[in-house]
Scaffold this active site. Sequence first.
Site, PDB file in Angstrom:
ATOM      1  N   TYR A 121       5.415 -29.354  13.170  1.00  0.00           N
ATOM      2  CA  TYR A 121       6.067 -29.671  14.443  1.00  0.00           C
ATOM      3  C   TYR A 121       5.046 -29.786  15.572  1.00  0.00           C
ATOM      4  O   TYR A 121       5.032 -30.766  16.325  1.00  0.00           O
ATOM      5  CB  TYR A 121       7.099 -28.587  14.762  1.00  0.00           C
ATOM      6  N   SER A 174       6.672 -30.273  24.039  1.00  0.00           N
ATOM      7  CA  SER A 174       7.020 -28.876  23.772  1.00  0.00           C
ATOM      8  C   SER A 174       5.821 -28.020  24.143  1.00  0.00           C
ATOM      9  O   SER A 174       4.681 -28.508  24.189  1.00  0.00           O
ATOM     10  CB  SER A 174       7.349 -28.680  22.287  1.00  0.00           C
TER      11      SER A 174
END
Length: 232
Positions: free
Chosen positions: A92, A79
Amino acid sequence: MRPDHIARLASRLDDDSRAGALRALVNNAAIQLNSPVEALPLSEWRRQFEVNLFGHIAVTQAPLPALLRHSGRVVNISSVGGRVAMATYGPYAGTKFALAAVSDSLRRELAPLGVRVVVVEPGAVRTEMSDRLITTANRLAAAMSPEQRDRYGRLIQATNAHSATHIKRGRPADGAARLIAKAVTAGKPRTRYTVGRDAALITRLSRVLPDRMLDRILAAGLRPHYPRTAMA
């Protein structure tokens, strides 16, 4: 992560006559728990890392002998959060930074053995995971103490609003899928691919800007989304 499923996968891949030649592995499983570092229980931290990091490692270890036999490829879906960690994205982003580091090490280990390792770094992509993000953030916020809600309530509302706006402008999932397919099939793949202009921009900024300046840019992008009142 289900160790019994992974063991059955490894057993099946031991026999090429049954499974066929394995050419590529794409690790895409992930959950996203957005919360201030102080407020997220350790059990939720562990769950985040279990799915987003340890699950990827386990699923990579199992088919590696088959990938080595056929000069295959590992594609890890990270990501833009593996490059820059925004406020409340610590859990995250922590998993994605870790996945990027593991991928770098794996790439250097396997390159002499004929297996290539590629990292794909999406920005905003319109998926079901995106829809669940805000619901999960609100659930976690509801479990915070009154003092924590007083400290972080407005920040959480702002990051939720920012995420919702960002996701609406995000890239369709099929566009991201095409780029992942390119990472799988390219004759000479890059070590990293970004998905979306937002990911490309923030990746470049993270490489050239001092931390404090990047902090100010991220804070300025979040500021319009702050509510006028604190979270109840």
